[in-house]
Enzyme design. Sequence first.
Site, PDB file in Angstrom:
ATOM      1  N   TYR A  43      79.446 -42.155 -39.465  1.00 35.82           N
ATOM      2  CA  TYR A  43      80.105 -42.797 -40.611  1.00 35.82           C
ATOM      3  C   TYR A  43      79.141 -43.450 -41.611  1.00 35.82           C
ATOM      4  O   TYR A  43      79.323 -43.290 -42.825  1.00 35.82           O
ATOM      5  CB  TYR A  43      81.195 -43.773 -40.134  1.00 35.82           C
ATOM      6  CG  TYR A  43      82.454 -43.029 -39.758  1.00 35.82           C
ATOM      7  CD1 TYR A  43      83.454 -42.814 -40.693  1.00 35.82           C
ATOM      8  CD2 TYR A  43      82.612 -42.475 -38.490  1.00 35.82           C
ATOM      9  CE1 TYR A  43      84.598 -42.093 -40.359  1.00 35.82           C
ATOM     10  CE2 TYR A  43      83.745 -41.755 -38.147  1.00 35.82           C
ATOM     11  CZ  TYR A  43      84.734 -41.559 -39.087  1.00 35.82           C
ATOM     12  OH  TYR A  43      85.852 -40.840 -38.766  1.00 35.82           O
ATOM     13  N   GLU A  49      89.997 -42.357 -33.517  1.00 36.26           N
ATOM     14  CA  GLU A  49      89.259 -41.265 -32.870  1.00 36.26           C
ATOM     15  C   GLU A  49      88.811 -41.664 -31.462  1.00 36.26           C
ATOM     16  O   GLU A  49      88.865 -40.840 -30.544  1.00 36.26           O
ATOM     17  CB  GLU A  49      88.070 -40.841 -33.762  1.00 36.26           C
ATOM     18  CG  GLU A  49      88.562 -40.031 -34.953  1.00 36.26           C
ATOM     19  CD  GLU A  49      87.653 -40.055 -36.189  1.00 36.26           C
ATOM     20  OE1 GLU A  49      86.452 -40.348 -36.066  1.00 36.26           O
ATOM     21  OE2 GLU A  49      88.182 -39.771 -37.282  1.00 36.26           O
TER      22      GLU A  49
HETATM   23  C1  HEM Z   1      86.112 -42.409 -44.376  1.00 36.99           C
HETATM   24  C2  HEM Z   1      85.435 -41.291 -44.192  1.00 36.99           C
HETATM   25  C3  HEM Z   1      86.016 -39.906 -44.097  1.00 36.99           C
HETATM   26  C4  HEM Z   1      87.102 -39.335 -44.718  1.00 36.99           C
HETATM   27  C5  HEM Z   1      88.049 -39.952 -45.733  1.00 36.99           C
HETATM   28  C6  HEM Z   1      87.201 -37.967 -44.235  1.00 36.99           C
HETATM   29  C7  HEM Z   1      88.180 -37.040 -44.630  1.00 36.99           C
HETATM   30  C8  HEM Z   1      88.364 -35.814 -44.060  1.00 36.99           C
HETATM   31  C9  HEM Z   1      89.447 -34.887 -44.387  1.00 36.99           C
HETATM   32  C10 HEM Z   1      90.534 -35.145 -45.427  1.00 36.99           C
HETATM   33  C11 HEM Z   1      89.321 -33.796 -43.607  1.00 36.99           C
HETATM   34  C12 HEM Z   1      90.222 -32.566 -43.592  1.00 36.99           C
HETATM   35  C13 HEM Z   1      91.339 -32.756 -42.595  1.00 36.99           C
HETATM   36  C14 HEM Z   1      92.265 -31.569 -42.570  1.00 36.99           C
HETATM   37  O1  HEM Z   1      91.837 -30.495 -42.131  1.00 36.99           O
HETATM   38  O2  HEM Z   1      93.398 -31.703 -43.032  1.00 36.99           O
HETATM   39  C15 HEM Z   1      88.132 -34.016 -42.780  1.00 36.99           C
HETATM   40  C16 HEM Z   1      87.657 -33.105 -41.867  1.00 36.99           C
HETATM   41  C17 HEM Z   1      86.380 -33.184 -41.330  1.00 36.99           C
HETATM   42  N1  HEM Z   1      85.487 -34.222 -41.478  1.00 36.99           N
HETATM   43 FE1  HEM Z   1      85.853 -35.987 -42.360  1.00 36.99          FE
HETATM   44  N2  HEM Z   1      86.183 -37.733 -43.357  1.00 36.99           N
HETATM   45  C18 HEM Z   1      85.440 -38.879 -43.249  1.00 36.99           C
HETATM   46  C19 HEM Z   1      84.307 -39.056 -42.461  1.00 36.99           C
HETATM   47  C20 HEM Z   1      83.649 -38.040 -41.817  1.00 36.99           C
HETATM   48  C21 HEM Z   1      82.381 -38.173 -41.116  1.00 36.99           C
HETATM   49  C22 HEM Z   1      81.608 -39.472 -40.941  1.00 36.99           C
HETATM   50  C23 HEM Z   1      82.047 -36.932 -40.657  1.00 36.99           C
HETATM   51  C24 HEM Z   1      80.781 -36.524 -39.912  1.00 36.99           C
HETATM   52  C25 HEM Z   1      79.639 -36.369 -40.520  1.00 36.99           C
HETATM   53  C26 HEM Z   1      83.121 -36.024 -41.034  1.00 36.99           C
HETATM   54  C27 HEM Z   1      83.194 -34.677 -40.707  1.00 36.99           C
HETATM   55  C28 HEM Z   1      84.325 -33.896 -40.814  1.00 36.99           C
HETATM   56  C29 HEM Z   1      84.473 -32.576 -40.208  1.00 36.99           C
HETATM   57  C30 HEM Z   1      83.398 -31.856 -39.393  1.00 36.99           C
HETATM   58  C31 HEM Z   1      85.759 -32.128 -40.521  1.00 36.99           C
HETATM   59  C32 HEM Z   1      86.422 -30.825 -40.081  1.00 36.99           C
HETATM   60  C33 HEM Z   1      86.237 -29.767 -41.087  1.00 36.99           C
HETATM   61  C34 HEM Z   1      87.054 -28.514 -40.718  1.00 36.99           C
HETATM   62  O3  HEM Z   1      87.145 -28.206 -39.529  1.00 36.99           O
HETATM   63  O4  HEM Z   1      87.585 -27.903 -41.639  1.00 36.99           O
HETATM   64  N3  HEM Z   1      84.068 -36.722 -41.745  1.00 36.99           N
HETATM   65  N4  HEM Z   1      87.583 -35.239 -43.070  1.00 36.99           N
END
Ligand code: HEM
Length: 146
Positions: free
Chosen positions: A95, A137
């Site tokens: 994060y 999580e």
């Molecule tokens: C407040 C911070 C964050 C927000 C608002 C956010 C938002 C999101 C959203 C909207 C999605 C798509 C969910 C869906 O499929 O409907 C997502 C997926 C994902 N996020 Fe985050 N995220 C945050 C932090 C992080 C962090 C810290 C990481 C790691 C470096 C991360 C890695 C990922 C990964 C790997 C996916 C899956 C992508 C996929 O399989 O398509 N995110 N996140």
Amino acid sequence: MTTPLSAETIAIVKSTAPVLMEHGNAITTRLYEILFERYPQTRALFANAATDQSVKLATAVAAYAANIDHLEALTAAVDKIVNAHVRSGVQPEHYPMVADAIISAMGDVLGAAATPEIVSAWQEAYQLLADLLIAAESRCYADQQA
Ligand code: HEM
């Protein structure tokens, strides 16, 4: 423990929702460039990411800004994010890396419009959302272990 946001922070974040909506894709594209350059270890997490990932993140950030004063509107969206994160193995230590990347990306895309007040309000607001996601999580990871 999450500190509640001040009325001033809420007002500033809410006022940035339209500009985030407008520049959301540019900001998230830049965010990923910075993230993978500064923190190459995060690249593997996105190996199976959907191609519309940056659009989803941009939409989530803009929705968060617009709903900062009534976060319960985001419950369904938060559940989806938590599921995607747990599937990908996102951990608490990731994060601060995204925080650094998102704040730098806002500065790069918005230029002088990213005033110190806006940057500081966003740092606080990001932390609140991050704490909420990290808590949800860790409950999922604990359930998986059980
Ligand atoms: C407040 C911070 C964050 C927000 C608002 C956010 C938002 C999101 C959203 C909207 C999605 C798509 C969910 C869906 O499929 O409907 C997502 C997926 C994902 N996020 Fe985050 N995220 C945050 C932090 C992080 C962090 C810290 C990481 C790691 C470096 C991360 C890695 C990922 C990964 C790997 C996916 C899956 C992508 C996929 O399989 O398509 N995110 N996140």
